[in-house]
Write a protein that holds these residues in place. Structure first.
Motif, PDB file in Angstrom:
ATOM      1  N   ASN A  13       0.813  -1.217   0.000  1.00 31.61           N
ATOM      2  CA  ASN A  13       0.000   0.000   0.000  1.00 31.61           C
ATOM      3  C   ASN A  13       0.846   1.266   0.000  1.00 31.61           C
ATOM      4  O   ASN A  13       0.360   2.346   0.291  1.00 31.61           O
ATOM      5  CB  ASN A  13      -0.978  -0.004   1.175  1.00 31.61           C
ATOM      6  CG  ASN A  13      -0.289  -0.188   2.521  1.00 31.61           C
ATOM      7  OD1 ASN A  13       0.909  -0.444   2.589  1.00 31.61           O
ATOM      8  ND2 ASN A  13      -1.043  -0.069   3.591  1.00 31.61           N
TER       9      ASN A  13
ATOM     10  N   THR B 273       2.722   4.165  -2.027  1.00 31.94           N
ATOM     11  CA  THR B 273       2.391   4.759  -3.324  1.00 31.94           C
ATOM     12  C   THR B 273       3.451   5.752  -3.812  1.00 31.94           C
ATOM     13  O   THR B 273       3.152   6.641  -4.607  1.00 31.94           O
ATOM     14  CB  THR B 273       1.024   5.463  -3.261  1.00 31.94           C
ATOM     15  OG1 THR B 273       1.051   6.457  -2.236  1.00 31.94           O
ATOM     16  CG2 THR B 273      -0.090   4.466  -2.968  1.00 31.94           C
TER      17      THR B 273
ATOM     18  N   LEU C 167       1.631  -0.707 -11.565  1.00 34.81           N
ATOM     19  CA  LEU C 167       0.957   0.048 -10.514  1.00 34.81           C
ATOM     20  C   LEU C 167       1.901   0.243  -9.336  1.00 34.81           C
ATOM     21  O   LEU C 167       2.796  -0.586  -9.095  1.00 34.81           O
ATOM     22  CB  LEU C 167      -0.302  -0.687 -10.053  1.00 34.81           C
ATOM     23  CG  LEU C 167      -1.366  -0.955 -11.119  1.00 34.81           C
ATOM     24  CD1 LEU C 167      -2.502  -1.767 -10.536  1.00 34.81           C
ATOM     25  CD2 LEU C 167      -1.884   0.358 -11.708  1.00 34.81           C
TER      26      LEU C 167
ATOM     27  N   GLY D 224       1.662  -0.246  -6.274  1.00 32.19           N
ATOM     28  CA  GLY D 224       1.732  -1.267  -5.239  1.00 32.19           C
ATOM     29  C   GLY D 224       2.631  -2.437  -5.558  1.00 32.19           C
ATOM     30  O   GLY D 224       3.060  -3.166  -4.647  1.00 32.19           O
TER      31      GLY D 224
ATOM     32  N   SER E  74      -7.658  -4.274   2.552  1.00 28.59           N
ATOM     33  CA  SER E  74      -8.086  -4.012   1.183  1.00 28.59           C
ATOM     34  C   SER E  74      -9.264  -4.924   0.866  1.00 28.59           C
ATOM     35  O   SER E  74      -9.610  -5.805   1.654  1.00 28.59           O
ATOM     36  CB  SER E  74      -6.929  -4.265   0.205  1.00 28.59           C
ATOM     37  OG  SER E  74      -6.512  -5.617   0.263  1.00 28.59           O
TER      38      SER E  74
ATOM     39  N   HIS F  40      -6.426  -7.710 -12.599  1.00 23.56           N
ATOM     40  CA  HIS F  40      -5.211  -8.495 -12.391  1.00 23.56           C
ATOM     41  C   HIS F  40      -5.409  -9.945 -12.841  1.00 23.56           C
ATOM     42  O   HIS F  40      -6.498 -10.509 -12.709  1.00 23.56           O
ATOM     43  CB  HIS F  40      -4.817  -8.472 -10.919  1.00 23.56           C
ATOM     44  CG  HIS F  40      -4.556  -7.101 -10.397  1.00 23.56           C
ATOM     45  ND1 HIS F  40      -3.702  -6.227 -11.021  1.00 23.56           N
ATOM     46  CD2 HIS F  40      -5.049  -6.438  -9.323  1.00 23.56           C
ATOM     47  CE1 HIS F  40      -3.663  -5.095 -10.346  1.00 23.56           C
ATOM     48  NE2 HIS F  40      -4.489  -5.200  -9.316  1.00 23.56           N
TER      49      HIS F  40
ATOM     50  N   LEU G  74      -8.331  -0.632  -2.652  1.00 19.05           N
ATOM     51  CA  LEU G  74      -7.227  -0.501  -1.701  1.00 19.05           C
ATOM     52  C   LEU G  74      -7.703  -0.262  -0.272  1.00 19.05           C
ATOM     53  O   LEU G  74      -7.149  -0.806   0.674  1.00 19.05           O
ATOM     54  CB  LEU G  74      -6.299   0.644  -2.128  1.00 19.05           C
ATOM     55  CG  LEU G  74      -5.427   0.388  -3.360  1.00 19.05           C
ATOM     56  CD1 LEU G  74      -4.565   1.613  -3.662  1.00 19.05           C
ATOM     57  CD2 LEU G  74      -4.542  -0.831  -3.167  1.00 19.05           C
TER      58      LEU G  74
ATOM     59  N   GLU H 123      -6.573   4.432  -5.443  1.00 15.27           N
ATOM     60  CA  GLU H 123      -7.421   3.313  -5.847  1.00 15.27           C
ATOM     61  C   GLU H 123      -6.686   2.427  -6.837  1.00 15.27           C
ATOM     62  O   GLU H 123      -5.737   2.859  -7.509  1.00 15.27           O
ATOM     63  CB  GLU H 123      -8.742   3.833  -6.449  1.00 15.27           C
ATOM     64  CG  GLU H 123      -9.786   2.755  -6.697  1.00 15.27           C
ATOM     65  CD  GLU H 123     -10.109   1.892  -5.485  1.00 15.27           C
ATOM     66  OE1 GLU H 123      -9.168   1.351  -4.872  1.00 15.27           O
ATOM     67  OE2 GLU H 123     -11.290   1.719  -5.157  1.00 15.27           O
ATOM     68  N   ARG H 124      -7.108   1.161  -6.889  1.00 14.93           N
ATOM     69  CA  ARG H 124      -6.466   0.172  -7.754  1.00 14.93           C
ATOM     70  C   ARG H 124      -7.358  -0.182  -8.943  1.00 14.93           C
ATOM     71  O   ARG H 124      -7.000   0.017 -10.090  1.00 14.93           O
ATOM     72  CB  ARG H 124      -6.122  -1.090  -6.935  1.00 14.93           C
ATOM     73  CG  ARG H 124      -5.497  -2.229  -7.716  1.00 14.93           C
ATOM     74  CD  ARG H 124      -4.022  -2.046  -7.973  1.00 14.93           C
ATOM     75  NE  ARG H 124      -3.235  -2.048  -6.751  1.00 14.93           N
ATOM     76  CZ  ARG H 124      -2.783  -3.140  -6.146  1.00 14.93           C
ATOM     77  NH1 ARG H 124      -3.063  -4.345  -6.623  1.00 14.93           N
ATOM     78  NH2 ARG H 124      -2.039  -3.056  -5.064  1.00 14.93           N
ATOM     79  N   THR H 125      -8.553  -0.751  -8.676  1.00 17.94           N
ATOM     80  CA  THR H 125      -9.451  -1.177  -9.755  1.00 17.94           C
ATOM     81  C   THR H 125     -10.767  -0.401  -9.652  1.00 17.94           C
ATOM     82  O   THR H 125     -11.363  -0.342  -8.566  1.00 17.94           O
ATOM     83  CB  THR H 125      -9.757  -2.686  -9.636  1.00 17.94           C
ATOM     84  OG1 THR H 125      -8.532  -3.422  -9.525  1.00 17.94           O
ATOM     85  CG2 THR H 125     -10.521  -3.185 -10.847  1.00 17.94           C
TER      86      THR H 125
ATOM     87  N   ALA I 227      -6.708   2.703 -11.012  1.00 19.48           N
ATOM     88  CA  ALA I 227      -5.239   2.701 -10.942  1.00 19.48           C
ATOM     89  C   ALA I 227      -4.707   4.118 -10.761  1.00 19.48           C
ATOM     90  O   ALA I 227      -3.928   4.627 -11.560  1.00 19.48           O
ATOM     91  CB  ALA I 227      -4.647   2.058 -12.190  1.00 19.48           C
TER      92      ALA I 227
END
Length: 498
Positions: free
Chosen positions: A101, A103, A129, A131, A262, A281, A298, A343-345, A348
C-alpha cells in the motif's frame, strides 16, 4: 490425530491456525506489529517484527494447543503481496520492507510503461501500478543506490519469514506473479523485463509451487517455539491465492469477495490466454497450473477502520455497525468513495482521495457508517462489472473477511452485486488456505479440491432482493460519476498534503 499449521502474515498482524485432518481449527493465535508511515504515501514495516511475532504466536499455539508437537506434520504460509524485502550477500535485511500500500513509485511506474509498453501485459498480464514490487525495486535503485548495490536477492514478506524459519530461499509462483517480473504463462523470471529495466535477473529467488516442500524448521526456531525440527515446511502462496483456496475457489463458476484492509473480487481462471488488457489483475493461482483474475479496492475495511479510529475509537466494530439496518438504502442521499490511499481497480490512481457526497445536517453517525459500507461495496462492484463485461459469469460468490461478519453487509453485497452470496461455516481466509496447502503437501489429500470438500462448509446464503437491486443500480450510476468529477480536484489538492 495429525495437524498442520497455516501462517497468515498480514499487513497488521500474523495469525497462526492449528488445523486437524477434519478441517477443524483447534486453536488460533495472532500477534500484531506496527506500520511505519514516514511521510504521506510511504508504508513500511520492519521484517524482524514479522519474525519475532510469528515465533511468539507459534510458541503460544504449541503451549496452549493441547497437542503433541510430534503430531504437527507441516506448516505453510500466506502473505501480504507485493512487499519488497532486500537482502545482502549474507541474507541480512538491508532496509525496511516497502509494502503493497506504499504509493511513492508513480515515477517508476511511468518508466516501466514507457520502456515496456504492451510487452508488460503480454509477459506479466498486469499493468504497472505503485503497489507492485518492480516499481519499488526501481525506486530503491534510483533513490538509495548504495543499498541497491548491496542487494543479492529480493523476497516478498512471507518468503522472508519462511527463510528465517528454514534457512532456505524460495518464492512461489502465486506471489511472484505480483512482482511484475514474472512471465506468468511460462512461470519464469522475465529476462526481457530485467534487461530493459537494468535489473539483475539473479535478484529473483528460485521459484517453486505453493504446495512444494522447501525445508524443515531450523533447530533454533524449533527450540524457541516448541515445534519439532522435522516439521515439514511448504512454500505457501500470496494472500489472495490462499484466500481463494481457503474459500474453495478452485473451479470455474464461483467467485470470492474478500473484505480485509483491502478488498478483493476474485474469480478462478483456467484460460491462460484470456486477455483482460490490464484492466484487472491476472495471477498464477496457488493451485498448480491454474490462474485467477482479481480486482482490488485498496481501502475496503481500512475505510471503516479509519472511521472507527477517528470518530469512535473506544467502540468495537460490532457497535458502530449495529444500527445500520435502520438507515435506508442510499444512507439518505449520502455517498462515500473509499479512495483513502488512492485506488487500484478500475482506476489505478495513486493521487485520488475519498469523498463524502451529499452530506447534510440530517446525517447521523449510522448514515455515515452505512454510506461507507455501501461505498466499499460499490467499489468492489466495479471489478465485478469488468468481469461480466469480459464474458465471465458471476452467479455466486463466497464472502470472507470483515464483510462476512455482518448480515446487513452480506445482504448489501447480494443486492449490489446482484448475485447469491455464501457465508462459510468456519471462515478463516488465507490462513486456512495455507493450512490446506500444508495438508496437500503432507499427502493427506490427493488434491486441493478433495481437501476443500472436507474442510469447507457453507453456513448461510443471501439472495438479492429485487427492490434493493433496482435502487442500488440507480445509486451505482451516481457513484461511478464521482471519480471522474473529483479527479482534477484531487490533483490540485496534492501539493497541500503533508
Amino acid at each position: 490425530m495429525k495437524y498442520v499449521i497455516g501462517i497468515d502474515l498480514g499487513t497488521s498482524a500474523v495469525k497462526v491456525l492449528l488445523v486437524n485432518k477434519e478441517g477443524e481449527v483447534c486453536i488460533e493465535c495472532a500477534k500484531e506489529y506496527p506500520l511505519i508511515h514516514e511521510k504521506s504515501g510511504y508504508s513500511e514495516q520492519n521484517p524482524e517484527d514479522w519474525v519475532e511475532q510469528t515465533i511468539l504466536a507459534l510458541k503460544e499455539l504449541v503451549d496452549h494447543g493441547n497437542v503433541n508437537p510430534e503430531d504437527i506434520e507441516g506448516i505453510s504460509f500466506s502473505g501480504q503481496m507485493h512487499g519488497l524485502v532486500l537482502l545482502d550477500e549474507n541474507y541480512e535485511v538491508i532496509r525496511n520492507a516497502i509494502l503493497w500500500n506504499d504509493t511513492r513509485t508513480t515515477k517508476q511506474c511511468n518508466v516501466i510503461k514507457t520502456k515496456l509498453g504492451q510487452k508488460l501485459f503480454k509477459i506479466t498480464k498486469n499493468p504497472a501500478l505503485e503497489g507492485f514490487t518492480l516499481p519499488k525495486i526501481l525506486w530503491v535503485q534510483e533513490n538509495e543506490a548504495e543499498l541497491y548495490e548491496k542487494t543479492a536477492v529480493f523476497l516478498l514478506p512471507k518468503d522472508y519469514l519462511r527463510y528465517r524459519l528454514t534457512g532456505q530461499i524460495h518464492m512461489d509462483y502465486s506471489d511472484a506473479a505480483g512482482t511484475l517480473l514474472l512471465d506468468v504463462v511460462n512461470k519464469e523470471w522475465s529476462k526481457e523485463i530485467c534487461e530493459l529495466l537494468n535489473v539483475n535477473i539473479s535478484l529473483g529467488p528460485p521459484l517453486v509451487e505453493s504446495h512444494d516442500l522447501v525445508g524443515n524448521l531450523l533447530s533454533e526456531i524449533a527450540e524457541q517455539t516448541g515445534l519439532k525440527e522435522e516439521t515439514k515446511i511448504f512454500a505457501g502462496g500470496a494472500d489472495n491465492a490462499c484466500g481463494a483456496i481457503g474459500a474453495g475457489i478452485l473451479t470455474p463458476g464461483v467467485g470470492l469477495c474478500s473484505i480485509g484492509t483491502s478488498g478483493v473480487i476474485l474469480s478462478y481462471e483456467e484460460d491462460r490466454n484470456r486477455d483482460f488488457k490490464g484492466k484487472i489483475h491476472f495471477f498464477n493461482h496457488g493451485k498448480e497450473d491454474a490462474y485467477y483474475v482479481m480486482g482490488v479496492t485498496l481501502s475496503a475495511g481500512h475505510s471503516l477502520s479509519w472511521f472507527k479510529d477517528t470518530f469512535a475509537h473506544s467502540e468495537s466494530f460490532e457497535d458502530i455497525v449495529e444500527d445500520v439496518n435502520h438507515v435506508p438504502i442510499g444512507a439518505n442521499g449520502l455517498l462515500f468513495t473509499p479512495y483513502l490511499v488512492g485506488e487500484r481497480t478500475p482506476h489505478a490512481d495513486a493521487v485520488i482521495r475519498g469523498s463524502f457526497i451529499g452530506m447534510d445536517s440530517s446525517h447521523n453517525r449510522d448514515a455515515f457508517v452505512r454510506s461507507i459500507m455501501e461505498g466499499i461495496t460499490f467499489s468492489l462492484n466495479e471489478s465485478i462489472t469488468l468481469f461480466r463485461n469480459a464474458g465471465k459469469k458471476v452467479d455466486k460468490m463466497i464472502s470472507i473477511g470483515g464483510g462476512a461478519k455482518n448480515d446487513v453487509w452480506l445482504q448489501m453485497q447480494a443486492d449490489i452485486f446482484n448475485t447469491e452470496i455464501l457465508k462459510l461455516e468456519n471462515e478463516q481466509g488465507p490462513g486456512m488456505g495455507a493450512a490446506m496447502l500444508a495438508a496437500l503437501g503432507c499427502e493427506w489429500f490427493s488434491s486441493l479440491e478433495v481437501c476443500s470438500n472436507q474442510f469447507i462448509q457453507v453456513s448461510k446464503t443471501f439472495q438479492p432482493i429485487d427492490d434493493h437491486v433496482n435502487k442500488y443500480k440507480q445509486l451505482y450510476e451516481v457513484y461511478k460519476n464521482i471519480y471522474p468529477q473529483t479527479k482534477d480536484l484531487n490533483e490540485k489538492l496534492k501539493p497541500f498534503r503533508e
